[in-house]
Scaffold this active site. Structure first.
Site, PDB file in Angstrom:
ATOM      1  N   TYR A  12      -8.951   8.892 -12.216  1.00  0.00           N
ATOM      2  CA  TYR A  12      -9.238   8.124 -10.998  1.00  0.00           C
ATOM      3  C   TYR A  12     -10.309   7.078 -11.271  1.00  0.00           C
ATOM      4  O   TYR A  12     -10.163   5.904 -10.928  1.00  0.00           O
ATOM      5  CB  TYR A  12      -9.690   9.077  -9.896  1.00  0.00           C
ATOM      6  CG  TYR A  12     -10.182   8.387  -8.637  1.00  0.00           C
ATOM      7  CD1 TYR A  12      -9.285   7.823  -7.742  1.00  0.00           C
ATOM      8  CD2 TYR A  12     -11.546   8.309  -8.345  1.00  0.00           C
ATOM      9  CE1 TYR A  12      -9.731   7.192  -6.586  1.00  0.00           C
ATOM     10  CE2 TYR A  12     -12.003   7.690  -7.192  1.00  0.00           C
ATOM     11  CZ  TYR A  12     -11.091   7.126  -6.323  1.00  0.00           C
ATOM     12  OH  TYR A  12     -11.535   6.495  -5.180  1.00  0.00           O
TER      13      TYR A  12
ATOM     14  N   GLY B  77      -1.697   0.526   2.531  1.00  0.00           N
ATOM     15  CA  GLY B  77      -2.131   1.887   2.825  1.00  0.00           C
ATOM     16  C   GLY B  77      -3.090   1.951   3.999  1.00  0.00           C
ATOM     17  O   GLY B  77      -4.180   2.509   3.897  1.00  0.00           O
ATOM     18  N   SER B  78      -2.655   1.391   5.139  1.00  0.00           N
ATOM     19  CA  SER B  78      -3.580   1.245   6.267  1.00  0.00           C
ATOM     20  C   SER B  78      -3.256   2.131   7.466  1.00  0.00           C
ATOM     21  O   SER B  78      -3.626   1.818   8.584  1.00  0.00           O
ATOM     22  CB  SER B  78      -3.641  -0.219   6.703  1.00  0.00           C
ATOM     23  OG  SER B  78      -2.362  -0.800   6.832  1.00  0.00           O
TER      24      SER B  78
END
Length: 264
Positions: free
Chosen positions: A154, A14-15
Protein backbone atom coordinates in the site's frame (compact mmCIF):
# COMPACT_ATOMS: atom_id res chain seq x y z
CA UNK A 1 -13.98 31.73 1.11
CA UNK A 2 -15.58 31.72 -2.34
CA UNK A 3 -13.62 29.07 -4.25
CA UNK A 4 -14.91 30.05 -7.72
CA UNK A 5 -15.99 26.48 -8.52
CA UNK A 6 -19.48 27.28 -9.80
CA UNK A 7 -20.36 24.91 -12.69
CA UNK A 8 -16.83 23.46 -12.89
CA UNK A 9 -17.09 19.80 -13.91
CA UNK A 10 -15.34 17.50 -11.42
CA UNK A 11 -14.87 13.74 -11.37
CA UNK A 12 -14.09 12.17 -8.00
CA UNK A 13 -13.25 8.50 -8.45
CA UNK A 14 -14.48 6.18 -5.71
CA UNK A 15 -16.78 8.82 -4.25
CA UNK A 16 -19.62 6.79 -2.71
CA UNK A 17 -18.03 6.68 0.75
CA UNK A 18 -15.19 7.95 2.90
CA UNK A 19 -12.83 10.69 1.77
CA UNK A 20 -14.08 10.54 -1.82
CA UNK A 21 -17.67 11.09 -0.71
CA UNK A 22 -16.66 14.01 1.51
CA UNK A 23 -14.75 15.58 -1.39
CA UNK A 24 -17.72 15.16 -3.75
CA UNK A 25 -20.01 16.80 -1.18
CA UNK A 26 -17.57 19.66 -0.57
CA UNK A 27 -17.22 20.39 -4.28
CA UNK A 28 -20.99 20.21 -4.77
CA UNK A 29 -21.40 22.66 -1.90
CA UNK A 30 -19.14 25.08 -3.77
CA UNK A 31 -21.35 24.88 -6.85
CA UNK A 32 -19.32 22.46 -8.95
CA UNK A 33 -20.97 19.83 -11.15
CA UNK A 34 -19.74 16.63 -9.56
CA UNK A 35 -19.53 13.20 -11.16
CA UNK A 36 -20.16 10.73 -8.34
CA UNK A 37 -18.45 7.43 -9.07
CA UNK A 38 -18.81 3.92 -7.69
CA UNK A 39 -18.95 0.41 -9.05
CA UNK A 40 -22.70 -0.17 -8.66
CA UNK A 41 -25.81 1.80 -9.52
CA UNK A 42 -27.21 1.32 -6.00
CA UNK A 43 -24.13 2.72 -4.23
CA UNK A 44 -23.95 5.71 -6.56
CA UNK A 45 -27.68 6.44 -6.21
CA UNK A 46 -27.42 6.25 -2.41
CA UNK A 47 -24.45 8.65 -2.35
CA UNK A 48 -26.21 11.10 -4.67
CA UNK A 49 -29.33 11.04 -2.46
CA UNK A 50 -27.33 11.71 0.72
CA UNK A 51 -25.44 14.63 -0.84
CA UNK A 52 -28.71 16.16 -2.04
CA UNK A 53 -30.09 16.05 1.50
CA UNK A 54 -27.39 18.42 2.73
CA UNK A 55 -26.79 20.28 -0.56
CA UNK A 56 -30.28 20.55 -2.12
CA UNK A 57 -29.01 22.51 -5.12
CA UNK A 58 -26.20 20.02 -5.82
CA UNK A 59 -25.44 19.41 -9.48
CA UNK A 60 -24.57 15.72 -9.59
CA UNK A 61 -23.85 13.25 -12.38
CA UNK A 62 -23.95 9.52 -11.52
CA UNK A 63 -21.20 7.30 -12.92
CA UNK A 64 -21.54 3.63 -12.01
CA UNK A 65 -18.37 2.21 -13.53
CA UNK A 66 -15.34 0.30 -12.30
CA UNK A 67 -12.51 2.75 -12.92
CA UNK A 68 -9.91 0.13 -12.08
CA UNK A 69 -10.52 -1.30 -15.54
CA UNK A 70 -9.35 0.17 -18.82
CA UNK A 71 -12.88 -0.35 -20.17
CA UNK A 72 -14.30 1.77 -17.35
CA UNK A 73 -11.81 4.54 -18.07
CA UNK A 74 -12.59 4.54 -21.79
CA UNK A 75 -16.33 4.68 -21.12
CA UNK A 76 -15.83 7.56 -18.67
CA UNK A 77 -13.84 9.47 -21.28
CA UNK A 78 -16.59 8.83 -23.84
CA UNK A 79 -19.33 10.16 -21.54
CA UNK A 80 -17.28 13.06 -20.19
CA UNK A 81 -14.61 13.98 -22.76
CA UNK A 82 -13.42 17.02 -20.79
CA UNK A 83 -13.14 17.83 -17.10
CA UNK A 84 -12.18 20.91 -15.13
CA UNK A 85 -11.19 18.86 -12.07
CA UNK A 86 -10.02 15.26 -11.71
CA UNK A 87 -9.69 13.85 -8.19
CA UNK A 88 -8.05 10.42 -8.23
CA UNK A 89 -9.34 9.06 -4.93
CA UNK A 90 -9.98 5.41 -5.80
CA UNK A 91 -7.90 3.10 -3.65
CA UNK A 92 -7.72 0.00 -1.48
CA UNK A 93 -5.52 -1.21 1.36
CA UNK A 94 -4.91 -4.52 3.11
CA UNK A 95 -2.66 -5.26 6.09
CA UNK A 96 -0.43 -8.16 5.06
CA UNK A 97 3.12 -9.31 5.92
CA UNK A 98 5.54 -8.61 3.08
CA UNK A 99 6.44 -12.29 2.74
CA UNK A 100 2.80 -13.13 2.02
CA UNK A 101 2.21 -10.46 -0.64
CA UNK A 102 1.89 -12.39 -3.90
CA UNK A 103 2.47 -11.18 -7.45
CA UNK A 104 -1.30 -11.12 -7.81
CA UNK A 105 -1.63 -8.89 -4.74
CA UNK A 106 0.97 -6.49 -6.13
CA UNK A 107 -0.73 -6.32 -9.52
CA UNK A 108 -4.16 -5.74 -8.00
CA UNK A 109 -3.13 -2.92 -5.66
CA UNK A 110 -0.99 -1.19 -8.30
CA UNK A 111 -3.82 -1.39 -10.81
CA UNK A 112 -6.31 0.05 -8.32
CA UNK A 113 -4.28 2.67 -6.48
CA UNK A 114 -1.93 3.79 -9.24
CA UNK A 115 -2.94 2.79 -12.76
CA UNK A 116 -6.57 3.87 -12.37
CA UNK A 117 -5.45 7.45 -11.79
CA UNK A 118 -2.64 7.30 -14.34
CA UNK A 119 -5.09 6.24 -17.06
CA UNK A 120 -7.54 9.03 -16.26
CA UNK A 121 -4.74 11.59 -16.16
CA UNK A 122 -3.44 10.33 -19.51
CA UNK A 123 -6.78 11.20 -21.06
CA UNK A 124 -7.63 14.45 -19.27
CA UNK A 125 -4.29 16.19 -18.73
CA UNK A 126 -3.56 16.92 -22.42
CA UNK A 127 -7.05 18.40 -22.80
CA UNK A 128 -6.58 20.58 -19.73
CA UNK A 129 -3.26 21.85 -21.06
CA UNK A 130 -4.84 22.59 -24.43
CA UNK A 131 -7.48 24.73 -22.66
CA UNK A 132 -4.87 26.19 -20.27
CA UNK A 133 -7.08 25.34 -17.29
CA UNK A 134 -7.60 22.36 -15.03
CA UNK A 135 -6.81 20.58 -11.80
CA UNK A 136 -5.64 17.02 -11.16
CA UNK A 137 -5.38 15.85 -7.55
CA UNK A 138 -4.17 12.46 -6.34
CA UNK A 139 -5.41 11.38 -2.91
CA UNK A 140 -2.30 9.74 -1.54
CA UNK A 141 -1.40 9.04 2.08
CA UNK A 142 1.17 9.69 4.77
CA UNK A 143 2.08 6.08 4.04
CA UNK A 144 3.83 7.39 0.93
CA UNK A 145 6.59 8.84 3.12
CA UNK A 146 6.08 6.71 6.22
CA UNK A 147 5.85 3.25 4.63
CA UNK A 148 3.83 1.01 7.00
CA UNK A 149 5.54 -2.29 7.69
CA UNK A 150 2.15 -3.98 8.02
CA UNK A 151 1.16 -3.08 4.42
CA UNK A 152 4.27 -2.23 2.44
CA UNK A 153 2.53 -2.71 -0.90
CA UNK A 154 0.00 0.00 0.00
CA UNK A 155 2.74 2.44 0.95
CA UNK A 156 4.59 1.76 -2.29
CA UNK A 157 1.52 2.58 -4.40
CA UNK A 158 0.94 5.79 -2.43
CA UNK A 159 4.56 6.82 -3.09
CA UNK A 160 3.97 6.05 -6.77
CA UNK A 161 1.03 8.47 -6.79
CA UNK A 162 3.15 11.28 -5.33
CA UNK A 163 5.90 10.65 -7.86
CA UNK A 164 3.42 10.60 -10.75
CA UNK A 165 1.76 13.83 -9.61
CA UNK A 166 5.12 15.60 -9.41
CA UNK A 167 6.18 14.31 -12.81
CA UNK A 168 2.91 15.37 -14.45
CA UNK A 169 3.17 18.79 -12.80
CA UNK A 170 6.53 19.30 -14.54
CA UNK A 171 4.73 18.99 -17.87
CA UNK A 172 2.38 21.87 -16.98
CA UNK A 173 5.09 24.54 -16.74
CA UNK A 174 3.87 27.90 -18.00
CA UNK A 175 0.20 26.90 -17.93
CA UNK A 176 -2.67 27.43 -15.49
CA UNK A 177 -3.02 23.65 -15.02
CA UNK A 178 -1.85 22.11 -11.74
CA UNK A 179 -1.22 18.57 -10.52
CA UNK A 180 -0.87 17.92 -6.81
CA UNK A 181 -1.13 15.10 -4.30
CA UNK A 182 -2.69 15.08 -0.85
CA UNK A 183 -1.16 13.01 1.93
CA UNK A 184 -4.10 11.99 4.08
CA UNK A 185 -3.56 10.38 7.47
CA UNK A 186 -5.56 7.66 9.22
CA UNK A 187 -9.14 8.63 8.44
CA UNK A 188 -12.50 7.27 9.60
CA UNK A 189 -13.52 5.75 6.30
CA UNK A 190 -16.00 2.93 5.85
CA UNK A 191 -13.19 0.38 5.91
CA UNK A 192 -11.68 1.85 9.08
CA UNK A 193 -15.06 1.75 10.82
CA UNK A 194 -15.34 -1.96 9.98
CA UNK A 195 -11.78 -2.54 11.21
CA UNK A 196 -12.45 -0.75 14.52
CA UNK A 197 -15.69 -2.65 15.14
CA UNK A 198 -14.05 -5.98 14.31
CA UNK A 199 -11.09 -5.31 16.62
CA UNK A 200 -13.39 -4.16 19.42
CA UNK A 201 -15.44 -7.36 19.23
CA UNK A 202 -12.35 -9.54 19.01
CA UNK A 203 -10.73 -7.94 22.06
CA UNK A 204 -14.00 -7.38 23.94
CA UNK A 205 -13.27 -3.67 24.33
CA UNK A 206 -14.99 -0.51 23.10
CA UNK A 207 -14.31 1.10 19.70
CA UNK A 208 -12.93 4.14 21.55
CA UNK A 209 -10.39 1.90 23.30
CA UNK A 210 -9.37 0.38 19.95
CA UNK A 211 -8.78 3.87 18.54
CA UNK A 212 -6.74 4.93 21.55
CA UNK A 213 -4.63 1.77 21.38
CA UNK A 214 -4.04 2.23 17.65
CA UNK A 215 -2.57 5.70 18.14
CA UNK A 216 -0.52 4.61 21.13
CA UNK A 217 1.07 1.61 19.42
CA UNK A 218 0.71 1.83 15.62
CA UNK A 219 0.75 5.60 14.91
CA UNK A 220 2.22 7.11 18.11
CA UNK A 221 3.67 10.16 16.31
CA UNK A 222 0.19 11.48 15.46
CA UNK A 223 -0.49 14.87 16.97
CA UNK A 224 -4.22 14.54 16.37
CA UNK A 225 -4.29 11.24 18.28
CA UNK A 226 -7.50 10.12 16.62
CA UNK A 227 -8.81 9.18 13.20
CA UNK A 228 -9.55 12.27 11.13
CA UNK A 229 -13.05 12.67 9.76
CA UNK A 230 -13.36 12.65 5.95
CA UNK A 231 -14.86 16.14 6.09
CA UNK A 232 -11.63 17.33 7.73
CA UNK A 233 -9.66 16.21 4.68
CA UNK A 234 -12.05 17.41 1.98
CA UNK A 235 -11.62 21.21 2.45
CA UNK A 236 -7.94 21.06 1.45
CA UNK A 237 -8.89 19.16 -1.70
CA UNK A 238 -11.62 21.69 -2.50
CA UNK A 239 -9.07 24.50 -2.27
CA UNK A 240 -6.64 22.65 -4.55
CA UNK A 241 -9.48 22.21 -7.05
CA UNK A 242 -10.09 25.95 -7.08
CA UNK A 243 -8.69 28.54 -9.50
CA UNK A 244 -7.38 30.28 -6.37
CA UNK A 245 -4.75 27.53 -5.91
CA UNK A 246 -2.88 28.17 -9.18
CA UNK A 247 0.42 28.88 -7.38
CA UNK A 248 0.34 25.44 -5.75
CA UNK A 249 1.66 22.93 -8.27
CA UNK A 250 3.68 19.74 -8.00
CA UNK A 251 3.18 19.72 -4.23
CA UNK A 252 2.46 16.90 -1.80
CA UNK A 253 0.25 18.56 0.80
CA UNK A 254 -0.21 16.95 4.18
CA UNK A 255 -3.47 16.57 6.06
CA UNK A 256 -2.33 13.70 8.27
CA UNK A 257 -2.80 14.99 11.79
CA UNK A 258 0.88 15.82 12.29
CA UNK A 259 1.86 12.15 12.06
CA UNK A 260 4.87 12.76 9.78
CA UNK A 261 7.62 14.34 11.87
CA UNK A 262 9.68 15.86 9.04
CA UNK A 263 9.27 19.60 8.53
CA UNK A 264 9.50 19.36 4.73
Amino acid sequence: MQLQLENKLALVSGSTAGIGFAIAKALAGEGARVIVNGRTESRVAEAVAIIRKTVPAAKLEPLALDLVSLAGTLETARRFPDLDILVNNLGVYEPKPFEEITDGDWKEIIETNFLSGARLARHYLPRMKARNAGRIIFISSESAVNIPVEMIHYGVTKAMQVALARGLAESTAGTAVTVNSVLAGPTRSEGVETFIESMAKGKNITPAEVEKEFFQTVRPSSLLQRFARPDEVAPLVAFLASPLSVATNGAALRVEGGLVRSIL
